[in-house]
Design a protein around this motif. Structure first.
Motif, PDB file in Angstrom:
ATOM      1  N   MET A   1     -72.518  14.240 -32.908  1.00 17.55           N
ATOM      2  CA  MET A   1     -73.312  13.910 -32.379  1.00 17.55           C
ATOM      3  C   MET A   1     -74.248  15.544 -33.327  1.00 17.55           C
ATOM      4  O   MET A   1     -75.648  15.808 -32.994  1.00 17.55           O
ATOM      5  CB  MET A   1     -73.251  13.489 -31.458  1.00 17.55           C
ATOM      6  N   TYR A   2     -72.925  16.471 -32.773  1.00 20.29           N
ATOM      7  CA  TYR A   2     -73.688  17.750 -32.880  1.00 20.29           C
ATOM      8  C   TYR A   2     -72.697  19.101 -34.433  1.00 20.29           C
ATOM      9  O   TYR A   2     -72.799  19.260 -33.802  1.00 20.29           O
ATOM     10  CB  TYR A   2     -73.932  19.041 -31.780  1.00 20.29           C
ATOM     11  N   ILE A   3     -73.014  18.213 -35.551  1.00 18.61           N
ATOM     12  CA  ILE A   3     -72.087  17.758 -36.894  1.00 18.61           C
ATOM     13  C   ILE A   3     -73.022  20.312 -36.683  1.00 18.61           C
ATOM     14  O   ILE A   3     -74.043  20.291 -36.990  1.00 18.61           O
ATOM     15  CB  ILE A   3     -72.207  17.275 -37.219  1.00 18.61           C
ATOM     16  N   SER A   4     -71.728  20.468 -37.441  1.00 14.47           N
ATOM     17  CA  SER A   4     -72.625  21.724 -38.309  1.00 14.47           C
ATOM     18  C   SER A   4     -72.132  21.510 -39.521  1.00 14.47           C
ATOM     19  O   SER A   4     -72.411  22.686 -40.940  1.00 14.47           O
ATOM     20  CB  SER A   4     -71.579  23.060 -36.688  1.00 14.47           C
ATOM     21  N   ASP A   5     -70.805  20.740 -40.506  1.00 13.93           N
ATOM     22  CA  ASP A   5     -71.280  20.544 -41.904  1.00 13.93           C
ATOM     23  C   ASP A   5     -71.644  18.887 -42.562  1.00 13.93           C
ATOM     24  O   ASP A   5     -70.824  18.294 -41.651  1.00 13.93           O
ATOM     25  CB  ASP A   5     -69.975  22.128 -42.146  1.00 13.93           C
ATOM     26  N   GLN A   6     -72.684  19.209 -43.301  1.00 11.75           N
ATOM     27  CA  GLN A   6     -72.314  17.641 -43.801  1.00 11.75           C
ATOM     28  C   GLN A   6     -71.801  17.509 -45.605  1.00 11.75           C
ATOM     29  O   GLN A   6     -72.153  16.275 -46.102  1.00 11.75           O
ATOM     30  CB  GLN A   6     -73.564  16.879 -43.218  1.00 11.75           C
ATOM     31  N   ARG A   7     -71.392  18.430 -45.666  1.00  8.79           N
ATOM     32  CA  ARG A   7     -71.743  18.572 -47.569  1.00  8.79           C
ATOM     33  C   ARG A   7     -70.036  17.492 -47.527  1.00  8.79           C
ATOM     34  O   ARG A   7     -69.325  17.712 -46.795  1.00  8.79           O
ATOM     35  CB  ARG A   7     -71.220  19.618 -47.449  1.00  8.79           C
ATOM     36  N   PRO A   8     -69.622  17.237 -48.845  1.00  9.46           N
ATOM     37  CA  PRO A   8     -68.766  16.492 -49.109  1.00  9.46           C
ATOM     38  C   PRO A   8     -67.841  17.886 -49.299  1.00  9.46           C
ATOM     39  O   PRO A   8     -67.090  19.107 -49.373  1.00  9.46           O
ATOM     40  CB  PRO A   8     -68.858  16.363 -50.755  1.00  9.46           C
ATOM     41  N   THR A   9     -66.219  17.008 -49.487  1.00 13.50           N
ATOM     42  CA  THR A   9     -65.642  18.395 -49.443  1.00 13.50           C
ATOM     43  C   THR A   9     -64.762  18.994 -50.437  1.00 13.50           C
ATOM     44  O   THR A   9     -64.792  20.048 -50.958  1.00 13.50           O
ATOM     45  CB  THR A   9     -64.615  17.274 -49.236  1.00 13.50           C
ATOM     46  N   ALA A  10     -65.623  17.882 -51.685  1.00 12.08           N
ATOM     47  CA  ALA A  10     -65.075  18.198 -53.179  1.00 12.08           C
ATOM     48  C   ALA A  10     -66.550  20.095 -53.734  1.00 12.08           C
ATOM     49  O   ALA A  10     -67.267  19.175 -53.569  1.00 12.08           O
ATOM     50  CB  ALA A  10     -65.357  17.304 -54.100  1.00 12.08           C
ATOM     51  N   ARG A  11     -66.260  20.693 -53.728  1.00  7.19           N
ATOM     52  CA  ARG A  11     -67.030  22.060 -54.252  1.00  7.19           C
ATOM     53  C   ARG A  11     -68.364  21.489 -55.261  1.00  7.19           C
ATOM     54  O   ARG A  11     -69.366  21.789 -55.333  1.00  7.19           O
ATOM     55  CB  ARG A  11     -66.726  23.092 -54.216  1.00  7.19           C
ATOM     56  N   GLN A  12     -67.773  20.818 -55.705  1.00  8.04           N
ATOM     57  CA  GLN A  12     -68.254  20.369 -57.496  1.00  8.04           C
ATOM     58  C   GLN A  12     -69.675  19.566 -56.749  1.00  8.04           C
ATOM     59  O   GLN A  12     -70.570  19.539 -57.912  1.00  8.04           O
ATOM     60  CB  GLN A  12     -67.654  19.304 -58.600  1.00  8.04           C
ATOM     61  N   LEU A  13     -69.610  19.292 -55.920  1.00  3.19           N
ATOM     62  CA  LEU A  13     -70.944  18.508 -54.740  1.00  3.19           C
ATOM     63  C   LEU A  13     -71.423  18.981 -54.107  1.00  3.19           C
ATOM     64  O   LEU A  13     -72.539  18.696 -54.187  1.00  3.19           O
ATOM     65  CB  LEU A  13     -70.051  16.909 -54.337  1.00  3.19           C
TER      66      LEU A  13
END
Length: 428
Positions: A1-13
């Motif tokens: 509920m207080y996430i700090s990163d929502q990016r995909p694991t793959a850097r290409q994305l």
């Protein structure tokens, strides 16, 4: 509920960042002594900040209750609806101790970036609160300065309509057990990686920053979540009370105005949607005066930390599995059974109401289903031949009728619904 990163694991994305977060960890004031050194209290404080993949740690200020770090760090921001976490700890690995203990928790601060105005510099002192078996305790204050700089306002507004997580999370969602297992494994991986850093971050520090014990049973958290729900529906409760006062003619002027508004909206039904949106617009403008001037922080009242029973706190800090004597475990188990019994009763009542709705057409009670389908046929014929405005006007006037035309007994639809059968009688 207080996430700090929502990016995909793959850097290409990864997408382009939308902003920059600058944080200055300035100082702490009024820290309490965390250990005894040479017969006197002492604190060797350092601060840890975590946002996204980047963890930072300040230097340790030795033997100071008012440490000054004056260190600045920056992060790239990819989503505004994220939270940065800062924690203050006492370093127990100094002085050449042969058997050093664990680094002690002094307090933690969370800041949600979406609550910050862009390009504004915030300089604020946050209380460092920690929950102990003796109760909630203020350990001092942390003074920080931070600024969220937006690179593209249009892009940030566009993100508010995008999914929070990558596409794969919605195509193949994880189960609850899988999420718990992955969180535990991720915590171990992060702890082992940061434990090899220089200076190292101990496992107890990583666990505190990541809130690994948030899923454990706590009577305090259960009460807090219950009152969070109550506060959410308090607006609906206030609205229902106001509507009840209008229907009871306790304020005749207000009731007459509601009658006039009802007639206007029935004569011009196309005004209903714009009136609702205009009303919400005016509420938002009215609430602008009471907007928070500083980003919100830990709320002891919301957390139910000030009125909690000491034994409930002792239970929350107990190990898993428990290390308490048998009589204490028996007492807590009986208390848990009592709470769970009340929850079971509420869930059973909710299931009963749902099954009564289902029984309207299921022919479990042939007489009630016969009565209901005949009523539906008559209602359909009546609504086909009667203009909708007339039906709405009659229903509104009936709802707002004067108390002298009301009966203190339950209404006919309520009596009929309560007599519908549920499946509770089929349970063992």
């Amino acid at each position: 509920m207080y996430i700090s990163d929502q990016r995909p694991t793959a850097r290409q994305l990864w997408k382009q960042p939308i902003g920059i977060l600058e944080v200055g960890i300035l100082s702490a004031q009024g820290l309490l002594p965390m250990k005894t050194k040479d017969g006197r209290g002492s604190t060797d404080a350092y601060c840890v900040a975590k946002y996204g993949l980047k963890w930072v740690r300040t230097r340790t200020i030795v033997e100071s209750f008012n440490p000054k770090w004056n260190e600045q760090y920056t992060w790239e921001v990819y989503d505004p609806c994220t939270v940065i976490t800062l924690g203050v700890f006492d370093n127990c690995h100094l002085g050449g101790n042969e058997k050093p203990g664990k680094d002690s928790r002094i307090g933690k601060v969370r800041i949600r970036l979406s609550t910050l105005e862009t390009d504004r510099i915030y300089t604020h002192s946050y209380p460092l609160l920690v929950l102990q078996p003796s109760g909630v305790k203020k350990m001092g204050e942390l003074q920080i300065a931070f600024r969220f700089t937006c690179l593209s306002l249009a892009h940030m507004i566009y993100l508010y309509g995008r999914p929070l997580l990558p596409k794969m999370h919605y195509l193949h969602p994880f189960t609850v057990n899988q999420l718990d297992s992955l969180r535990y494994q991720a915590m171990n991986i992060v702890a082992s990686r940061l434990g090899r850093a220089e200076p190292p971050l101990r496992k107890e520090v990583v666990e505190y920053m990541l809130d690994v014990d948030s899923h454990m049973w706590s009577m305090r958290r259960s009460k807090a979540n219950f009152f969070r729900i109550v506060s959410l529906i308090s607006g609906l409760i206030s609205l229902s009370k106001w509507l009840g006062e209008v229907c009871q003619w306790k304020k005749p002027v207000t009731t007459i105005l509601v009658h006039v508004l009802l007639c206007i909206l029935i004569c011009y039904p196309e005004l209903i949607p714009p009136t609702m949106f205009l009303y919400m617009f005016l509420i938002g403008l009215w609430n602008y005066r009471s907007r928070p001037r500083h980003p919100p922080h830990m709320d002891t009242k919301l957390s139910w930390a000030e009125a909690v029973h000491p034994d409930e706190l002792d239970e929350e800090f107990d190990t898993f599995p428990t290390s308490k004597p048998q009589d204490v475990v028996r007492m807590r188990y009986d208390r848990l059974r009592s709470v769970a019994g009340r929850i079971q009763t509420v869930i059973g009542d909710m299931a009963t109401q749902g099954e009564r709705f289902h029984a309207l057409l299921s022919w479990r009670d042939p007489r009630t289903t016969s009565i209901f389908i005949v009523f539906c046929l008559l209602a359909a014929i009546f609504l086909y031949i009667t203009p909708f405005k007339i039906v709405t006007l009659i229903a509104g006037l009936y709802l707002l009728r004067h108390p002298r035309f009301r009966s203190k007994m339950p209404s006919l639809p309520s009596n009929f619904f309560r007599r519908l059968p549920a499946r509770a009688d089929s349970m063992l």
